[in-house]
Write an enzyme that holds these catalytic residues in place. Structure first.
Site, PDB file in Angstrom:
ATOM      1  N   ARG A 156      56.593  54.046  42.726  1.00 39.96           N
ATOM      2  CA  ARG A 156      55.425  53.610  41.969  1.00 39.96           C
ATOM      3  C   ARG A 156      55.894  52.978  40.663  1.00 39.96           C
ATOM      4  O   ARG A 156      56.801  53.483  40.003  1.00 39.96           O
ATOM      5  CB  ARG A 156      54.470  54.778  41.684  1.00 39.96           C
ATOM      6  CG  ARG A 156      53.609  55.162  42.880  1.00 39.96           C
ATOM      7  CD  ARG A 156      52.561  54.093  43.158  1.00 39.96           C
ATOM      8  NE  ARG A 156      51.643  54.443  44.242  1.00 39.96           N
ATOM      9  CZ  ARG A 156      51.724  53.980  45.471  1.00 39.96           C
ATOM     10  NH1 ARG A 156      52.721  53.173  45.807  1.00 39.96           N
ATOM     11  NH2 ARG A 156      50.833  54.314  46.384  1.00 39.96           N
ATOM     12  N   GLY A 181      61.220  63.033  49.948  1.00 41.93           N
ATOM     13  CA  GLY A 181      60.161  63.305  50.898  1.00 41.93           C
ATOM     14  C   GLY A 181      60.466  62.519  52.162  1.00 41.93           C
ATOM     15  O   GLY A 181      61.633  62.252  52.476  1.00 41.93           O
ATOM     16  N   ARG A 192      61.483  70.070  48.156  1.00 39.54           N
ATOM     17  CA  ARG A 192      62.380  70.343  49.279  1.00 39.54           C
ATOM     18  C   ARG A 192      63.442  71.358  48.878  1.00 39.54           C
ATOM     19  O   ARG A 192      64.009  71.287  47.787  1.00 39.54           O
ATOM     20  CB  ARG A 192      63.029  69.041  49.753  1.00 39.54           C
ATOM     21  CG  ARG A 192      63.877  69.206  51.002  1.00 39.54           C
ATOM     22  CD  ARG A 192      64.568  67.892  51.352  1.00 39.54           C
ATOM     23  NE  ARG A 192      63.665  66.951  51.963  1.00 39.54           N
ATOM     24  CZ  ARG A 192      63.437  66.848  53.261  1.00 39.54           C
ATOM     25  NH1 ARG A 192      64.034  67.688  54.100  1.00 39.54           N
ATOM     26  NH2 ARG A 192      62.622  65.932  53.740  1.00 39.54           N
ATOM     27  N   HIS A 217      55.384  44.338  45.910  1.00 47.46           N
ATOM     28  CA  HIS A 217      54.757  45.578  46.365  1.00 47.46           C
ATOM     29  C   HIS A 217      54.386  45.479  47.849  1.00 47.46           C
ATOM     30  O   HIS A 217      53.219  45.638  48.236  1.00 47.46           O
ATOM     31  CB  HIS A 217      53.514  45.906  45.536  1.00 47.46           C
ATOM     32  CG  HIS A 217      53.150  47.370  45.612  1.00 47.46           C
ATOM     33  ND1 HIS A 217      52.508  48.036  44.582  1.00 47.46           N
ATOM     34  CD2 HIS A 217      53.330  48.301  46.588  1.00 47.46           C
ATOM     35  CE1 HIS A 217      52.312  49.307  44.926  1.00 47.46           C
ATOM     36  NE2 HIS A 217      52.806  49.485  46.150  1.00 47.46           N
ATOM     37  N   ILE A 245      61.113  51.706  44.710  1.00 45.76           N
ATOM     38  CA  ILE A 245      60.103  51.347  45.714  1.00 45.76           C
ATOM     39  C   ILE A 245      58.992  52.404  45.727  1.00 45.76           C
ATOM     40  O   ILE A 245      58.156  52.406  46.624  1.00 45.76           O
ATOM     41  CB  ILE A 245      60.720  51.190  47.112  1.00 45.76           C
ATOM     42  CG1 ILE A 245      61.468  52.451  47.538  1.00 45.76           C
ATOM     43  CG2 ILE A 245      61.645  49.988  47.163  1.00 45.76           C
ATOM     44  CD1 ILE A 245      60.655  53.580  48.002  1.00 45.76           C
ATOM     45  N   ASP A 257      60.192  46.783  43.924  1.00 43.85           N
ATOM     46  CA  ASP A 257      59.022  46.431  44.733  1.00 43.85           C
ATOM     47  C   ASP A 257      57.731  46.817  44.028  1.00 43.85           C
ATOM     48  O   ASP A 257      56.657  46.384  44.423  1.00 43.85           O
ATOM     49  CB  ASP A 257      59.093  47.129  46.093  1.00 43.85           C
ATOM     50  CG  ASP A 257      57.977  46.691  47.031  1.00 43.85           C
ATOM     51  OD1 ASP A 257      57.897  45.486  47.328  1.00 43.85           O
ATOM     52  OD2 ASP A 257      57.176  47.551  47.457  1.00 43.85           O
ATOM     53  N   ILE A 285      60.056  59.293  52.943  1.00 36.73           N
ATOM     54  CA  ILE A 285      60.715  58.010  52.711  1.00 36.73           C
ATOM     55  C   ILE A 285      62.146  58.219  52.237  1.00 36.73           C
ATOM     56  O   ILE A 285      63.089  57.601  52.748  1.00 36.73           O
ATOM     57  CB  ILE A 285      59.924  57.184  51.678  1.00 36.73           C
ATOM     58  CG1 ILE A 285      58.578  56.757  52.273  1.00 36.73           C
ATOM     59  CG2 ILE A 285      60.728  55.970  51.220  1.00 36.73           C
ATOM     60  CD1 ILE A 285      57.613  56.202  51.257  1.00 36.73           C
TER      61      ILE A 285
END
Length: 327
Positions: free
Chosen positions: A240, A157, A181, A288, A238, A264, A159
Site C-alpha cells: 500500500r 501473508g 505468522r 497500481h 507492492i 506499484d 502474497i
C-alpha cells in the site's frame, strides 16, 4: 454437518453488472441466503435494518440503522483508510475481506521487479528508448548473481509467502518479518517479528513491502529506514502506498543511500505527472496493477459464497479481519 439457518444478505451500493450477477448466483448457490440488491442509498437504508449480513462499504449512517448485522464482507483484499472507523471497530459485526486472491499475480510482479534490477533492465530500458547500444562492463556490478543475494520481505501473508517461494527457487536467501505468522513459509530462511526490521535492513539486497496500510504501518518506511539499507540495495513496494514516504524515498535515491526502487503503489494515486520519480534513472514504476490477472472475479465470488454457507451454518468465516488493525 451443522444445521443451516436462513438469513438476509444485502449487497450495498454502488452496484455493477458484476455485483448483480453475483447476487443472482448467490441466491441459486446458497438457498439460505435471502439476497437483496440495494441499488441506491435509500434502499440500503431500508434493507440494512433487519439484515444479518452485508457486502460492500458500510458507512456510519447505515451501521447505525442496522439492528441485526453480524457479518460484513469487505469488497477488497485490504480496504483503504476510511473503511474501518471507530463505530465499526467497536461494533460486534465480524468483517471479512478478499485477501489471498492475488498471491500468484502479485508474487510474479515482485519477481519481475527483482529480476529487472538483478539484470540491469532499469538501465537498459531507458537506453532502448534513446536507441543507444551500450553494454556495461562486467566489473561495474550491474548484474546481481541471485544465489548471492538476500531479500527481506516485510509481511509474509499470502502474497509475501508466495514471493518467498519464488525467490528461493532462484537461489535468493529470504528473510521475513510478520506481525502474525509464527512459522516460516516455504522458501524463507528466517522469520522475525516486526520489531526486528531495523536490524534486518542492512542485510538485504532487496527490501520488499507487502504489508497493508494500517495505523501501525502508515509512513513507517521513512528516511531513517532507507538510511539503514545497503547503498547497493533495491526497495520494492507492492503493498500500500501510504506505508512509504515518497519524499523520503526520493531523498534517499538522490543521496545514493539506496540503489533503486520498484513501486506499484504510492502515497497519492495517480502519481502526479510532475513527480520526480517519473524521471529518476534507477526507478521502475507500474500504475497500481500488480494484482491484475485472470480469475479474480471468480475468486471473489467463491469467497462470498463460501462465507455465506459458513455464516448460515454457524461455521468459521474465511479471511476474518482484526478490525482494530484493519487486516
Amino acid at each position: 454437518m451443522a444445521a443451516s439457518n436462513a438469513f438476509k444478505f444485502v449487497m450495498l451500493p454502488p452496484q455493477t453488472d458484476k455485483t448483480r450477477e453475483w447476487a443472482k448466483r448467490l441466491a441459486d448457490a446458497v438457498p439460505d441466503a435471502r439476497v437483496v440488491i440495494a441499488e441506491d442509498e435509500d434502499v440500503a437504508a431500508r434493507e440494512i435494518v433487519d439484515a444479518e449480513a452485508a457486502f460492500g462499504w458500510l458507512g456510519k449512517e447505515l451501521l447505525a440503522k442496522a439492528t441485526k448485522l453480524r457479518w460484513l464482507q469487505a469488497p477488497m483484499a485490504a480496504p483503504p483508510a476510511g473503511y474501518f472507523y471507530p463505530e465499526l471497530t467497536s461494533h460486534s459485526v465480524r468483517v471479512t475481506n478478499f485477501r489471498e486472491i492475488y498471491n500468484d499475480h502479485i508474487g510474479a510482479h515482485i519477481l519481475a521487479f527483482v529480476l529487472a534490477f538483478a539484470r540491469g533492465l532499469h538501465m537498459f530500458i531507458p537506453q532502448q528508448l534513446r536507441r543507444e547500444w551500450k553494454k556495461s562492463p562486467l566489473e561495474a556490478g550491474d548484474v546481481l548473481h541471485l544465489p548471492e543475494t538476500t531479500a527481506l520481505i516485510v509481511g509474509v501473508g499470502g502474497i509475501g509467502a508466495e514471493a518467498a517461494r519464488l525467490l528461493a527457487a532462484f537461489g535468493v536467501r529470504v528473510l521475513a518479518t510478520d506481525a502474525r505468522r509464527t512459522t516460516k513459509p516455504d522458501g524463507a530462511a528466517e522469520l522475525h517479528p516486526p520489531s526486528a526490521l531495523d536490524d534486518l535492513l542492512p542485510r538485504a539486497d532487496f527490501v520488499i513491502l507487502t504489508v497493508p496500510h494500517t495505523p501501525a504501518t502508515e509512513g513507517f518506511f521513512n528516511r531513517a529506514r532507507f538510511q539503514r539499507m545497503k547503498p547497493t540495495a533495491f526497495f520494492i513496494n507492492i503493498g500500500r502506498g501510504m506505508t512509504t514516504r515518497l519524499d523520503d524515498l526520493v531523498a534517499a535515491l538522490r543521496a545514493g543511500e539506496i540503489a533503486g526502487a520498484g513501486l506499484d503503489v504510492y502515497e497519492k494515486e495517480p502519481l502526479p505527472t510532475d513527480h520526480p520519480l517519473w524521471t529518476m534513472p534507477n526507478v521502475l514504476l507500474t500504475p497500481h496493477m500488480a494484482g491484475h490477472g485472470p480469475y479474480l472475479d471468480e475468486r471473489r465470488f467463491t469467497i462470498i459464497a463460501d462465507n455465506c454457507r459458513a455464516f448460515g451454518a454457524g461455521l468459521p468465516l474465511r479471511n476474518e479481519v482484526d478490525k482494530a488493525a484493519w487486516f
